[in-house]
Design an enzyme around this catalytic site. Structure first.
Site, short mmCIF file in Angstrom:
data_model
loop_
_atom_site.label_atom_id
_atom_site.label_comp_id
_atom_site.label_asym_id
_atom_site.label_seq_id
_atom_site.Cartn_x
_atom_site.Cartn_y
_atom_site.Cartn_z
N GLU A 296 0.83 -1.21 0.00
CA GLU A 296 0.00 0.00 0.00
C GLU A 296 0.87 1.27 0.00
OE1 GLU A 296 -2.67 -0.80 3.35
OE2 GLU A 296 -4.04 -1.80 1.97
N ASP A 375 -8.37 -9.22 3.85
CA ASP A 375 -8.14 -8.16 4.82
C ASP A 375 -9.22 -8.13 5.90
OD1 ASP A 375 -7.09 -5.99 6.08
OD2 ASP A 375 -7.56 -4.54 4.51
N GLU A 403 -12.52 -2.91 12.31
CA GLU A 403 -12.58 -2.13 11.07
C GLU A 403 -13.74 -2.55 10.17
OE1 GLU A 403 -8.99 -2.31 8.78
OE2 GLU A 403 -9.81 -1.10 7.15
C1 GCU Z 1 -6.10 -2.41 5.89
C2 GCU Z 1 -6.47 -1.16 6.62
C3 GCU Z 1 -5.35 -0.17 6.62
C4 GCU Z 1 -4.06 -0.82 7.11
C5 GCU Z 1 -3.77 -2.06 6.31
C6 GCU Z 1 -2.62 -2.86 6.86
O1 GCU Z 1 -6.00 -2.15 4.51
O2 GCU Z 1 -7.62 -0.60 6.05
O3 GCU Z 1 -5.72 0.89 7.46
O4 GCU Z 1 -3.01 0.04 7.02
O5 GCU Z 1 -4.88 -2.91 6.34
O6 GCU Z 1 -2.90 -3.86 7.53
O7 GCU Z 1 -1.48 -2.55 6.63
#
Ligand code: GCU
Length: 689
Positions: A296, A375, A403
């Site tokens: 990400e 996730d 979440e």
């Molecule tokens: C999910 C989550 C993020 C987090 C990511 C992770 O995508 O929405 O907020 O950073 O997981 O586990 O790195």
């Protein structure tokens, strides 16, 4: 109950005879002599607090030996008084105990008896003391104790996604308890109380900053912040908890020292070695680094055409001289996918990235794997990476913070979900290769392993936003200590500790908690397909919210059917990542469990489930049912009015009412969407818009 104290209520004992018996046992406590370690001081404090509140009397502490009868003795097995009480044979046996294990035993003596709590380390003694206090809180008799406890998982860890501006990523319980306005908090009492809660359920490690390490947090590993980090470490240390920091892989560049973060560059390697040295000067028992890299948009070794092995091993080498470890996350996937691309399957990513690297990581590296391949959805199959790397340390990552499961506004008790995951048989080494045996290290003899959970805690007075969400934190700790505990036992313990002994309260809340995950599943995304939430914040229904986006999270609903074909025969081939017979079970429509149907298969709405219902009718039924079930939760809760303090009653009721409103939204959005897509009416003719 006082919601701040969670499961450490220490309410005054009302049962007279029990109180007298407890008073006799705990009037005088023998502690090891000499200069008290911070952990022994915590033991003293906790006994003072617990006994003072429950029995309304002071504790008389003596050091070492004492002729006193009805004495509680806390000490290491080699201490004379412990030996005298337990006898040489048992003591010899106890020498085999692991470092964190403890034994609690009542020994009868001519004129009374003694309770002995023993273990090799101060941390073990602290765990033993918390166990004793738990028994007292639950009104258990102390006359015949014979307890031996060894934690199953070496690492029992919390991951905080806290940022230094005070926000908490995916936090639903207020702001951070660690940081405010770019600095580390001065509210040490709050952290101490947190450490007590965690130690009481056996948590021994904590990462105190978000895995997404932004600009300010990148500096946590520098002398600008290390003195303050060391203060936090000191508090946790006195409760047997080691701290970890999440690091930014690009630190050498972002801190302005080097122009590369290439893990094979000798200056970079040296840079990390020096940082490690700095850190250990401030925090001699520092746990190590938690790393989100090449995930990400976070920096990582890919920038330099290097591998995860290069990245992780570089950090591991830097930490090795000090006994530190690297926890490297496997949440790595393409978050820039074109939704038109039907070949790429996000579910396959972690396995594809990491499995080929088996055996190449240094032995102070652990791979941390999310429970499912996507996730933290309400229902996901177990990640096929568990067990697929025989020569690489692995650990579990659960999400305690809700979440995707109602954000602590909805009731969703996750212990039953975690139990299912831990009990899942991967068949990695034949039958019985359960996930819990992989992550506790026993199946493959891992050097490091365990379970981490993303914390659900914040500055709210009740810690977790929804007071009943405290049960998730408690349950997480208890399960990491012993994954064989049943969900029922953990649940009942938590309720008794938090709300007291009233059977109606126990029965009602247990029922509410234990049914809540299934209820949540009923009214949200159906049959394992996941997502269908509003993008970004992830709260509330939005069936196509992620359908035409870059995140790799699709359901492929059209007018004929829905689901993701992940089979080897006609789909993405994801099922091949499982060991037989799981591979075949998921591959075949006949054997794929209903709850995962749409995760593995694309089927027509008229496909019949094993339950006998069609997919579309299942969607309608579960969504109507979900609303009725939440009404049922409210009815149940209302019957508890007057059983405990009004504030807690009102608070939970208001969350449940909010849940009810929101559940109706889920029901109507999901049912309407599928009715409009499929054109198939509800057999029962209920209102769909
Ligand atoms: C999910 C989550 C993020 C987090 C990511 C992770 O995508 O929405 O907020 O950073 O997981 O586990 O790195």
């Amino acid at each position: 109950m006082n919601h701040y104290h969670c499961w450490l209520q220490y309410r005054p004992m009302t049962n007279q005879s029990l109180r007298q018996s407890y008073q006799q046992w705990l009037r005088c406590v023998s502690l090891p002599g000499g200069h008290p370690s911070p952990l022994l001081q915590s033991i003293r404090d906790e006994l003072n607090r617990g006994i003072g509140a429950m029995l309304q009397m002071p504790v008389d502490f003596v050091e070492g030996s004492s002729p006193q009868n009805y004495l509680t003795v806390i000490g290491k097995p080699n201490q004379p008084l412990v030996r005298e009480c337990l006898g040489p044979k048992l003591v010899e046996d106890l020498y085999q105990m692991k470092d964190e294990a403890y034994c609690i035993r009542t020994v009868a003596q001519a004129e009374g008896g003694r309770i002995v709590i023993t273990g090799h380390t101060d941390r073990a003694l602290l765990y033993g003391v918390f166990h004793l206090l738990r028994l007292m809180q639950m009104n258990e008799p102390l006359e015949q104790l014979d307890i031996r406890e060894t934690p199953r998982n070496p690492l029992r860890m919390l991951n905080h996604w806290d940022n230094m501006d005070g926000s908490v990523e995916r936090g639903y319980a207020g702001s951070s308890i660690f940081y405010e306005h770019g600095r580390i908090t001065t509210n040490e009492q709050r952290i101490r109380d947190y450490a007590r809660l965690l130690a009481s359920v056996g948590i021994n490690s904590i990462a105190i900053n978000n895995v997404n390490v932004h600009e300010t947090e990148t500096k946590l590993i520098t002398p600008a912040f290390l003195p303050d980090v060391a203060k936090i470490a000191g508090i946790f240390r006195s409760y047997g908890i080691q701290i970890f920091l999440s690091i930014n892989f690009a630190s050498p560049v972002e801190l302005g020292d080097l122009d590369t973060a290439d893990p094979l560059d000798s200056a970079v390697r040296q840079w990390w070695k020096e940082r490690a040295k700095d850190i250990y000067q401030y925090i001699p028992d520092f746990g190590g680094f938690l790393v989100k890299a090449d995930s990400e948009h976070r920096p990582g070794p890919f920038t330099y055409n290097r591998t995860h092995v290069d990245g992780a091993n570089m950090l591991a080498e830097a930490l090795h001289p000090f006994g530190g470890i690297v926890i490297w996350r496997c949440f790595v996937y393409n978050c820039m996918q074109d939704w038109r691309d039907r070949q790429t399957d996000r579910a396959k990513a972690a396995y594809d990235h990491f499995q080929p690297l088996d055996g190449k990581f240094l032995d102070n590296v652990i791979l941390q794997i999310k429970n499912g391949p996507m996730d933290f959805q309400v229902r996901e199959p177990v990640s096929p990476l568990f067990g697929a790397m025989e020569q690489t340390n692995q650990m579990m990552e659960f999400q305690i913070t809700q979440e995707y499961t109602g954000q602590q506004r909805h009731l969703c008790y996750l212990v039953p979900q975690w139990k299912e995951v831990l009990d899942f048989d991967t068949y990695a080494k034949g039958e019985g290769s359960t996930v819990k045996r992989i992550v506790d290290g026993s199946l493959y003899g891992f050097k490091h392993s365990g379970i981490a959970g993303v914390a659900n805690v914040g500055s709210d007075e009740n810690w977790t936003g929804h007071t009943l969400a405290q049960a998730n934190l408690y349950g997480f700790g208890r399960l990491t200590w012993n994954p064989d505990l049943s969900a029922e036992q953990i649940t009942e313990e938590w309720i008794r500790l938090t709300f007291g002994p009233d059977p109606q309260v126990i029965e009602t809340i247990a029922h509410m908690l234990l049914s809540s995950w299934r209820i949540y599943e009923n009214y949200t995304a159906p049959l394992g397909v996941g997502w269908m939430v509003n993008p970004g914040h992830h709260y509330g229904p939005n069936v196509d919210g992620y359908e035409y986006s870059r995140w790799g999270t699709y359901h492929y609903a059209d007018c004929f059917g829905i689901g993701v074909d992940r089979t080897m025969k006609t789909g993405t081939g994801y099922t091949a990542q499982y060991f037989s017979p799981n591979r075949e079970m998921y591959e075949s429509l006949d054997t794929c469990p209903d709850e995962y149907l749409l995760f593995f298969h694309h089927v027509p709405y008229t496909h019949r489930l094993k339950s006998g219902e069609t997919v579309i009718q299942h969607i309608y039924n579960t969504h109507f049912e979900g609303v009725e079930q939440v009404k049922g939760l409210i009815e149940k809760w209302k019957r508890l009015e007057g059983k405990f303090n009004q504030q807690t009653f009102d608070h939970v009721l208001s969350r449940l009412m909010e849940q009810l409103e929101h559940v109706k939204e889920w029901r109507d959005v999901i049912n309407t969407y599928f009715y409009r897509k499929s054109g198939i009416p509800d057999e029962k003719n209920r209102t769909i818009y």
